[in-house]
Design an enzyme around this catalytic site. Structure first.
Site, short mmCIF file in Angstrom:
data_model
loop_
_atom_site.label_atom_id
_atom_site.label_comp_id
_atom_site.label_asym_id
_atom_site.label_seq_id
_atom_site.Cartn_x
_atom_site.Cartn_y
_atom_site.Cartn_z
N HIS A 1 8.99 -10.50 -27.04
CA HIS A 1 9.18 -11.97 -26.96
C HIS A 1 10.25 -12.37 -27.98
CE1 HIS A 1 7.27 -16.20 -26.63
NE2 HIS A 1 8.43 -16.32 -27.23
N HIS B 1 13.81 -15.00 -28.73
CA HIS B 1 14.76 -16.07 -28.38
C HIS B 1 16.13 -15.70 -28.95
CE1 HIS B 1 11.66 -18.99 -27.09
NE2 HIS B 1 10.92 -18.32 -27.96
N ASN C 1 14.41 -20.31 -22.35
CA ASN C 1 14.42 -21.76 -22.63
C ASN C 1 15.73 -22.23 -23.24
OD1 ASN C 1 13.75 -20.41 -25.04
ND2 ASN C 1 12.62 -22.14 -25.86
N LYS D 1 8.43 -16.77 -17.10
CA LYS D 1 7.80 -17.45 -18.23
C LYS D 1 7.30 -18.82 -17.81
CE LYS D 1 6.65 -18.42 -22.46
NZ LYS D 1 7.14 -18.08 -23.78
N HIS E 1 3.10 -19.45 -22.21
CA HIS E 1 2.95 -20.21 -23.46
C HIS E 1 1.62 -20.93 -23.32
CE1 HIS E 1 4.51 -22.53 -27.00
NE2 HIS E 1 3.43 -23.22 -26.65
N HIS F 1 2.24 -15.03 -27.97
CA HIS F 1 2.00 -15.51 -29.34
C HIS F 1 0.60 -16.09 -29.51
CE1 HIS F 1 3.36 -19.11 -27.28
NE2 HIS F 1 4.64 -18.86 -27.45
N LEU G 1 5.51 -23.04 -32.96
CA LEU G 1 4.50 -23.37 -31.95
C LEU G 1 4.15 -22.13 -31.15
CD1 LEU G 1 5.97 -26.78 -30.78
CD2 LEU G 1 3.87 -26.41 -32.10
N ASP H 1 8.70 -13.54 -31.25
CA ASP H 1 9.00 -14.96 -31.04
C ASP H 1 10.03 -15.43 -32.05
OD1 ASP H 1 8.96 -17.40 -29.80
OD2 ASP H 1 7.06 -18.05 -30.62
N HIS I 1 16.86 -21.47 -35.33
CA HIS I 1 17.36 -22.85 -35.31
C HIS I 1 18.32 -22.97 -36.47
CE1 HIS I 1 14.51 -24.57 -32.36
NE2 HIS I 1 13.66 -23.69 -32.85
O1 DOR Z 1 8.07 -22.06 -32.44
C1 DOR Z 1 8.55 -21.90 -31.33
N1 DOR Z 1 9.89 -21.88 -31.12
N2 DOR Z 1 7.73 -21.76 -30.30
C2 DOR Z 1 8.15 -21.72 -29.04
O2 DOR Z 1 7.35 -21.61 -28.16
C3 DOR Z 1 9.60 -21.86 -28.74
C4 DOR Z 1 10.43 -21.49 -29.87
C5 DOR Z 1 11.87 -21.93 -29.72
O3 DOR Z 1 12.44 -21.75 -28.65
O4 DOR Z 1 12.41 -22.46 -30.68
ZN ZN Z 2 8.87 -18.22 -27.87
#
Ligand code: DOR
Ligand code: ZN
Length: 341
Positions: free
Chosen positions: A13, A15, A40, A94, A131, A169, A213, A241, A245
């Protein structure tokens, strides 16, 4: 034990985002062979053609073995999903409940509307990653995962008993129990949910780099997750996960959800498994259970973790105009990955 050699791990998992952020973070997952790449993006990856194009961008950015996913919407075409899976473009689909997290506005509100696609996936053997949180505004954020199990997951499993499920997660003892009660179901666990609980995030000051999250829960849940991850139970495996950011979006009055752990996930995990006197089970969690769940071969290579003095990890990465701050557990880590010979 001051060194540990494990089969090359995978991240089930991850990103990676797109454009400059993708170029900045893709090389940070170099210790993993494969990774399930979350869809996403803005806009989300919803068709097989989009997944194929995103796959090329991920590889060009420096991550060689991405396992792509499609973002399930209420208008997803079942035939497109089945074709993308049969053609080897995607590994899974997903499901985000609408509004659950970062860029989840196109997710599912009415589960009746995705019945046909879930039925097609069940028949074709396409795995579903979930999720697992309800998003109703009247449900307390700390209860959202447990509520999802009762309200959504149990009925979904009853309606689609042969659908291959990965509960992503997991953060609660209830989720661990649910997974154990449903053989064949897989569950990923993140590094931050093993290392921290809500006190780490909130006591003595609010720490935005711990905000993700599903949100960190109380210590009893953290202990249940540690027990599951270190038990060797094949249903549980690593999904970092890792969710980058920009530093300014984390250190903000309304902080974005996500912890960036890809660069140092393995040393952090070695720390956790050593604390739990379970270093001999780290390989199952990082490198064996995930491939078994997805019916994929084990990786060929190995890597070695070495225990030494306190490590200094970079505070943040700066690349392609992006600044992303690493998750810092707040105490020294003594493990590092041996440089290849
Ligand atoms: O904390 C998170 N960040 N949880 C998620 O489910 C998505 C992820 C994100 O894409 O930033
Ligand atoms: Zn995620």
């Amino acid at each position: 034990m001051d060194s540990l050699t494990i089969r090359r791990p995978d991240d089930w998992h991850l990103h990676l985002r797109d454009r400059d952020m993708l170029r900045a973070v893709a090389p940070e997952s170099r210790h993993f062979n494969r990774a399930i790449i979350m869809p996403n993006l803005v806009p989300p990856v919803v068709t097989g053609a989009q997944a194929a194009a995103y796959r090329e961008r991920v590889i060009a950015a420096g991550f060689a073995n991405p396992l792509m996913t499609l973002y399930l919407t209420e208008t997803t075409d079942p035939a497109d999903v089945v074709r993308a899976h049969a053609d080897g473009i995607i590994t899974a689909v997903k499901l985000y409940p609408a509004g659950a997290t970062t860029n989840s506005a196109s997710g599912v509100s009415n589960f009746e509307n995705v019945r046909p696609v879930l039925t097609a996936m069940e028949e074709a053997g396409v795995p579903l990653c979930l999720h697992g949180e309800v998003t109703d505004s009247d449900i307390d954020i700390f209860d959202r995962e447990a509520m999802f199990l009762d309200r959504v997951l149990t009925p979904l499993r009853a309606a689609h008993p042969d659908l291959k499920l990965t509960l992503e997660h997991v953060t609660t003892a209830q989720a661990v129990d649910w997974v154990r009660a449903h053989p064949g179901t897989g569950a990923t666990i993140t590094v931050q949910h093993l290392m921290a609980n809500r006190n780490d995030m909130l006591a003595g000051g609010m720490r935005p780099h711990f905000y993700c999250l599903p949100i960190l829960k109380r210590g009893t849940h953290q202990r249940a997750l540690r027990q599951a991850a270190t038990s060797g139970d094949t249903q549980f495996f690593l999904g970092t996960d890792s969710a980058p950011h920009p530093t300014h979006a984390k250190e903000s009055a309304c902080c974005s959800a996500g912890c960036f752990t890809a660069p140092h996930a393995l040393p952090l995990l070695a720390h956790v498994f050593e604390e739990e006197e379970a270093l001999d089970r780290l390989e199952a969690f990082t490198s064996l259970n995930g491939p078994a769940h997805y019916g994929l071969p084990l990786n060929d290579g190995h890597l070695t973790l070495i225990k030494g003095g306190p490590q200094t990890f970079p505070h943040r990465i700066e690349a392609h105009g992006q600044s992303v701050t690493l998750f810092d557990p707040g105490h020294p880590i003594h493990w590092h990955i041996e440089a290849p010979a």
